[in-house]
Scaffold this motif. Sequence first.
Motif, PDB file in Angstrom:
ATOM      1  N   LEU A   1       0.822  -1.223   0.000  1.00 51.59           N
ATOM      2  CA  LEU A   1       0.000   0.000   0.000  1.00 51.59           C
ATOM      3  C   LEU A   1       0.853   1.269   0.000  1.00 51.59           C
ATOM      4  O   LEU A   1       0.425   2.304  -0.524  1.00 51.59           O
ATOM      5  CB  LEU A   1      -0.954  -0.007   1.203  1.00 51.59           C
ATOM      6  CG  LEU A   1      -2.123  -0.979   1.059  1.00 51.59           C
ATOM      7  CD1 LEU A   1      -2.818  -1.209   2.403  1.00 51.59           C
ATOM      8  CD2 LEU A   1      -3.139  -0.469   0.033  1.00 51.59           C
ATOM      9  N   PHE A   2       2.062   1.188   0.560  1.00 49.91           N
ATOM     10  CA  PHE A   2       2.931   2.373   0.559  1.00 49.91           C
ATOM     11  C   PHE A   2       3.239   2.821  -0.879  1.00 49.91           C
ATOM     12  O   PHE A   2       3.579   3.968  -1.116  1.00 49.91           O
ATOM     13  CB  PHE A   2       4.242   2.115   1.322  1.00 49.91           C
ATOM     14  CG  PHE A   2       4.053   1.919   2.816  1.00 49.91           C
ATOM     15  CD1 PHE A   2       2.978   2.507   3.474  1.00 49.91           C
ATOM     16  CD2 PHE A   2       4.950   1.153   3.556  1.00 49.91           C
ATOM     17  CE1 PHE A   2       2.793   2.329   4.849  1.00 49.91           C
ATOM     18  CE2 PHE A   2       4.767   0.973   4.932  1.00 49.91           C
ATOM     19  CZ  PHE A   2       3.691   1.564   5.571  1.00 49.91           C
ATOM     20  N   ASN A   3       3.109   1.902  -1.852  1.00 44.89           N
ATOM     21  CA  ASN A   3       3.325   2.288  -3.260  1.00 44.89           C
ATOM     22  C   ASN A   3       2.246   3.246  -3.766  1.00 44.89           C
ATOM     23  O   ASN A   3       2.402   3.851  -4.819  1.00 44.89           O
ATOM     24  CB  ASN A   3       3.287   1.045  -4.170  1.00 44.89           C
ATOM     25  CG  ASN A   3       4.450   0.114  -3.898  1.00 44.89           C
ATOM     26  OD1 ASN A   3       5.563   0.563  -3.703  1.00 44.89           O
ATOM     27  ND2 ASN A   3       4.188  -1.190  -3.882  1.00 44.89           N
ATOM     28  N   PHE A   4       1.132   3.325  -3.046  1.00 49.54           N
ATOM     29  CA  PHE A   4       0.014   4.151  -3.523  1.00 49.54           C
ATOM     30  C   PHE A   4      -0.260   5.326  -2.572  1.00 49.54           C
ATOM     31  O   PHE A   4      -1.307   5.955  -2.659  1.00 49.54           O
ATOM     32  CB  PHE A   4      -1.271   3.295  -3.633  1.00 49.54           C
ATOM     33  CG  PHE A   4      -1.095   2.053  -4.466  1.00 49.54           C
ATOM     34  CD1 PHE A   4      -1.201   2.110  -5.852  1.00 49.54           C
ATOM     35  CD2 PHE A   4      -0.791   0.832  -3.881  1.00 49.54           C
ATOM     36  CE1 PHE A   4      -1.021   0.964  -6.627  1.00 49.54           C
ATOM     37  CE2 PHE A   4      -0.610  -0.312  -4.634  1.00 49.54           C
ATOM     38  CZ  PHE A   4      -0.724  -0.250  -6.016  1.00 49.54           C
ATOM     39  N   VAL A   5       0.699   5.610  -1.648  1.00 49.69           N
ATOM     40  CA  VAL A   5       0.384   6.551  -0.554  1.00 49.69           C
ATOM     41  C   VAL A   5      -0.107   7.918  -1.011  1.00 49.69           C
ATOM     42  O   VAL A   5      -0.904   8.539  -0.313  1.00 49.69           O
ATOM     43  CB  VAL A   5       1.544   6.814   0.448  1.00 49.69           C
ATOM     44  CG1 VAL A   5       1.553   5.830   1.556  1.00 49.69           C
ATOM     45  CG2 VAL A   5       2.847   6.991  -0.226  1.00 49.69           C
ATOM     46  N   GLU A   6       0.371   8.383  -2.154  1.00 49.15           N
ATOM     47  CA  GLU A   6      -0.053   9.749  -2.527  1.00 49.15           C
ATOM     48  C   GLU A   6      -1.556   9.815  -2.839  1.00 49.15           C
ATOM     49  O   GLU A   6      -2.129  10.888  -2.917  1.00 49.15           O
ATOM     50  CB  GLU A   6       0.796  10.341  -3.653  1.00 49.15           C
ATOM     51  CG  GLU A   6       0.622   9.722  -5.011  1.00 49.15           C
ATOM     52  CD  GLU A   6       1.662   8.643  -5.298  1.00 49.15           C
ATOM     53  OE1 GLU A   6       1.994   7.855  -4.371  1.00 49.15           O
ATOM     54  OE2 GLU A   6       2.107   8.565  -6.449  1.00 49.15           O
TER      55      GLU A   6
END
Length: 269
Positions: A125-130
Motif C-alpha cells: 500500500l505504501f506504493n500508492f500513498v499519494e
Amino acid sequence: MSNKKHLGHQARKRFGQNFLNDDYIINKIVTSIAPSNKHTMVEIGPGLGALTEPVCEQIHKLHVVELDRDLVERLESHPVLQNKLSIHQGDALKFDFSQLIEANKKMRIFGNLPYNISTPLMFHLFNFVEHIDSMYFMLQREVVLRLCAGPNHKNYGRLSVMAQYYCQAVPVLEVPPESFVPPPKVESAIVCLTPYKEHPFPCDHIETLQQVTTRAFHMRRKTLRNNFKGMLSDEDYQQLNIDPTWRAEQISVQHYVAIANYIYRKKNI
Ligand code: SAM
C-alpha cells in the motif's frame, strides 16, 4: 456449533479468518474510521461483513477486496449490501489500488487484516500513498507497537522507520481475542496510518532507505560504524553529523533518510 463456524461459514485458517463478533468493538472501530462519501472507501477482507455492514449504513459506495470466493458469493447476494458494494475478488497483495483512484478524492482504506499478510500488505500500500488519505487496520498488537515506536524503544525497528517515513502512525484501540470467532492466539489492536501530504524528510531513492534500514537493524546491538563498514567512513559520519558509535535503535527516521540520501548521492556522483 463449532466455534470455528460463524453465520454458517466455516472459518478458513489459511485465509487468516477471525471474524469480529463484538458490537461494542465494531462500533468503536467504525467511529474511528469515520466513513465518508468524500473519500473513496475501500475495505480489505470484508469477510462476513462485520465492518462492511455498519460502514455501508453511512456511505453510498464501498470497494471491497476479498480473496475467499465463497465469501464473495455471499456478499454478491447480500440483500442490503449488494447495491453499495463494488467487489474485487482476489489477493489484496497483488491488487492494483490505482484502479480505484477517482478525481478529487483520496482513498480511506480499512480492514481487519489476516495477520500473515499484514506487513507485506502495508508495504504494497505504501506504493500508492499519494492517493491515500488514511488507513485503519486491525493487526497483531505487537505489530502496532512496532509501527508506532520511536527511537530508544525496544519495539523500534525497520518497520517503524519505513512506516513512519510514509505515515504518521497512531495506535487507536486494543482488541482482546474474545472479540473474534474463532479467537486468535494473539492480542490485537487497531492502528491509524495517515500518509504525509509532504514528506518531512524526503528520500531520494526508497530502495536505498530500505537497504540502509535492513542493514542497520540486522544487528541492532552493533554500532553504525560496524554495520556500515566499508560504506561510510568517519569523515562521512562527520559530514552527516551522526555519531558512528550510535546503534540502530538510537537513530531517528530523519537520520536514516540522511544516511540513505548520502549513500545514494555518493554512488551517483
Ligand atoms: N472483516 C471481517 C471481520 O472483521 O470479521 C473478516 C476479517 S478476517 C481477519 C480476514 C479477511 O481477509 C477474511 O475475509 C479473508 O478471507 C480475507 N483475506 C485473507 N487473505 C486475503 C488476501 N490476500 N486478500 C484479500 N482478502 C484476504
